[in-house]
Scaffold this active site. Structure first.
Site, PDB file in Angstrom:
ATOM      1  N   GLU A 266       0.919  -1.172   0.088  1.00 57.85           N
ATOM      2  CA  GLU A 266       0.014   0.021  -0.186  1.00 57.85           C
ATOM      3  C   GLU A 266       0.788   1.241  -0.045  1.00 57.85           C
ATOM      4  OE1 GLU A 266      -3.747   0.602   1.134  1.00 57.85           O
ATOM      5  OE2 GLU A 266      -3.044   2.505   0.244  1.00 57.85           O
ATOM      6  N   ASP A 270       0.939   3.781  -3.172  1.00 56.33           N
ATOM      7  CA  ASP A 270       0.568   5.536  -2.876  1.00 56.33           C
ATOM      8  C   ASP A 270       1.686   6.509  -3.419  1.00 56.33           C
ATOM      9  OD1 ASP A 270      -1.510   4.347  -1.682  1.00 56.33           O
ATOM     10  OD2 ASP A 270      -1.340   5.278   0.274  1.00 56.33           O
ATOM     11  N   SER A 471      -6.936   2.494  -3.589  1.00 58.61           N
ATOM     12  CA  SER A 471      -5.753   2.960  -2.808  1.00 58.61           C
ATOM     13  C   SER A 471      -4.884   3.587  -4.156  1.00 58.61           C
ATOM     14  CB  SER A 471      -4.914   2.037  -2.121  1.00 58.61           C
ATOM     15  OG  SER A 471      -5.518   1.854  -0.890  1.00 58.61           O
TER      16      SER A 471
END
Ligand SMILES: *[C@@H]1O[C@H](CO)[C@@H](O)[C@H](O)[C@H]1NC(C)=O
Ligand SMILES: *[C@@H]1O[C@H](CO)[C@@H](O)[C@H](O)[C@H]1NC(C)=O
Ligand SMILES: *[C@@H]1O[C@H](CO)[C@@H](O)[C@H](O)[C@H]1NC(C)=O
Ligand SMILES: *[C@@H]1O[C@H](CO)[C@@H](O)[C@H](O)[C@H]1NC(C)=O
Ligand SMILES: *[C@@H]1O[C@H](CO)[C@@H](O)[C@H](O)[C@H]1NC(C)=O
Length: 559
Positions: A266, A270, A471
């Protein structure tokens, strides 16, 4: 006998009138994946966060409306942190009562923030349990992570009840990471495209010249789980995938503690993608896994925003939890924190979630959709997900079935979106899920979307394909808004700030409308796995659609 009577009377008094709940509807049962690891020793130190009642919240809301509505003469006249502080700072009485109450219990180790509406204090478990009747602190573990929380609901004495919104550090637990997942490769033969920066920049019409040029512009991603990005992964990602555009390969500032150990998918995702659309823009990473076992990582970040006068203009965040697992008092207060950021000209973008409309079982054969917070807050911009119509080509986009969306059960529908949502409800009337599944009076989301399927990510030095989730779409949109901010700042215009009032007034130009496909919902006879479906114009699956950068830039570059 006497002792039992006294105990009974004490219990009676403490439950009737002498103390009361601030968060009467807070879920206090931990999910079974947390293992109980024993009672906390009375002498152990805890850190609790006290959210003091603020002043002028109506005025704050009205100010946010004025500075964010492009038709208002106040548009773009953002406040600085000191001005926000003068507006919302708790009254003298509130401060005096709360400080006096803490001092009377021997709590003296407290830190405040610039707006003086949060206090973070350390104290022993024993002191915390007398301060907050009903609380009993235990330790719980999951996947090697350990937290301290209270097994029972806490209350506060009447004298302070009206001066606090909630106390943090007792109940909410870090949600399981659920906004990113690894897909199975499609079984169909053929060379699958996979989403890379070059594919995104082609689809959203970003040219080589569309990179950041202004010195003072910046963007940020925030992480709250046991998630670290690795500078070496970012450098490798840019070496492999960044050859066609000017970019940076390093984060400018890390706020918080980066843990050691392995990088998280994650966190890598990002940072790698906000720096691919928001290319050549100074990037910050907020990382807060909750340094102390009793901290709530998301709350820590919110507290930090109220204590930093210089912040990036755009923040993308992938945190979310079920609305029904959180107390109304907590969500209302966090929503006020979003307003505080919005009046400062800060754009907060949240992932809409990866479970479509969600599903909550209410009883036998009785289900309803399950909105997620903060996605459902009216004062953030919520980003949904799409996928290419033909996964082997850069084609138009359709709904990604995971894309979170729906209607809040907590927040009323804000004026800025009322006509768009009414339009949708009317045009798809015949095919809507039954009314018992959603609340048409609530804030509807998402607001905007981007591709969320089959990304390439470098994590722990390995390029990984098939990474999916909102995400991914959130930093992609965030980077493009940061580019637009850069253009605005260099023309002497204010940053975009809270985007929604302006986005809903655009009514489409600047965005590719997504009109095909449905997201997932409840697997039952009534809705058969479906939630809502995309439709022309705004819809609760992909919002207004995905950015066509040059068109969006020209639509957002005036005033
Ligand atoms: C807020 O910032 C001030 C000044 O840097 C610091 O003293 C204080 O401890 C900070 N508050 C919190 C809650 O961290
Ligand atoms: C942007 O991309 C779309 C399709 O990806 C294309 O049809 C359009 O002409 C492009 N250019 C502009 C300026 O919109
Ligand atoms: C990248 O940004 C810097 C300022 O941060 C600027 O000086 C430079 O010209 C930019 N590069 C391009 C290609 O625009
Ligand atoms: C950039 O920021 C610095 C300090 O915050 C300020 O002095 C300077 O004028 C700014 N530059 C521009 C181009 O806005
Ligand atoms: C529907 O949403 C409103 C807020 O818009 C809320 O007051 C109401 O309680 C919600 N209804 C249900 C059944 O949750």
């Amino acid at each position: 006998m006497n002792n039992i009577l006294i105990l009974f009377i004490t219990l009676l008094f403490s439950s009737l009138g002498f103390s009361g709940f601030l968060e009467y509807d807070q879920d206090v049962l931990l999910s079974p994946d947390w293992t109980h690891a024993g009672r906390v020793d009375p002498s152990e130190q805890l850190e609790l966060t006290f959210a003091l009642k603020q002043q002028n919240i109506d005025l704050l809301e009205e100010t946010l409306r004025r500075v964010s509505d492009p038709d208002s003469p106040q548009y773009g006249k953002h406040l600085n942190l000191q001005e926000v502080a003068s507006l919302v700072r708790p009254s003298e009485l509130t401060q005096k009562v709360v400080h006096g109450w803490l001092q009377a219990h021997g709590v003296s180790n407290c830190r405040t923030v610039s707006t003086q509406d949060f206090l973070q204090c350390t104290m022993t478990a024993e002191v915390a349990e007398t301060l907050l009747p009903g609380s009993r602190f235990h330790r719980y573990v999951r996947d090697g992570q350990s937290i301290v929380r209270s097994s029972g609901p806490y209350s506060v004495h009447d004298e302070v009840h009206h001066h606090l919104d909630f106390v943090g550090g007792l109940h909410r637990v870090p949600p399981r990471q659920k906004h990113v997942s690894l897909n199975q490769p499609p079984s169909k033969a053929g060379v699958h495209l996979g989403v890379t920066p070059a594919i995104l920049r082609a689809r959203y019409n970003l040219t080589a010249a569309d990179v950041g040029t202004s010195q003072n512009n910046s963007q940020a991603v925030a992480q709250f789980l046991e998630q670290y990005y690795h500078p070496a992964d970012l450098a490798e990602f840019m070496a492999i995938f960044g050859r066609t555009f000017q970019h940076r390969s390093e984060v400018d500032r890390v706020v918080g503690t980066q843990g050691g150990g392995k990088a998280g998918l994650e966190a890598s995702l990002d940072v790698e993608y906000i720096m691919s659309t928001g290319a050549n823009i100074s990037t910050w990473v907020f990382t807060n896994p909750g340094r102390h076992e009793s901290q709530e990582p998301f709350l820590q970040w919110m507290v930090l925003l109220s204590n930093m006068s210089d912040l990036p203009w755009v923040h993308t965040i992938s945190y979310g939890d079920d609305e029904d697992s959180l107390s109304t008092a907590y969500m209302m207060r966090i929503n006020t924190e979003f307003m505080k950021a919005g009046v400062r000209g800060i754009s907060l973008l949240f992932a809409s979630g990866d479970s479509g409309a969600g599903c909550r079982h209410l009883g036998k054969d009785e289900n309803t959709f399950r909105p997620s917070f903060p996605a459902s807050s009216p004062y953030v911009t919520t980003v949904g997900g799409t996928t290419f119509k033909n996964p082997f080509k850069v084609t138009y986009e359709v709904t990604h079935y995971i894309s979170g969306g729906g209607f809040s059960n907590v927040f009323k529908m804000p004026d800025y979106q009322a006509s768009a949502v009414q339009g949708y409800l009317k045009s798809v009337k015949a095919t809507l899920p039954p009314q018992s599944y959603f609340n048409t009076s609530g804030r509807a989301y998402p607001d905007i979307a981007a591709l969320s399927d089959n990304y390439w990510v470098v994590s722990n030095r390995v390029p990984i394909p098939w990474v999916s989730g909102t995400s991914a779409s959130t930093p992609v949109v965030g980077g493009m808004l940061a580019l637009i901010n850069g253009q605005r700042l260099s023309k002497g215009l204010p940053a975009l700030g809270f985007l929604n009032p302006r986005l809903y007034k655009l009514k489409g130009p600047g965005l590719f409308d997504v009109t095909e496909g449905c997201h997932e919902g409840c697997l039952d006879e009534q809705v058969q796995g479906n939630g809502f479906c995309a439709a022309p114009s705004w819809d609760p699956v992909t919002g207004w659609g995905t950015p066509n950068y040059p068109a969006l830039l020209s639509a957002l570059l005036s005033d």
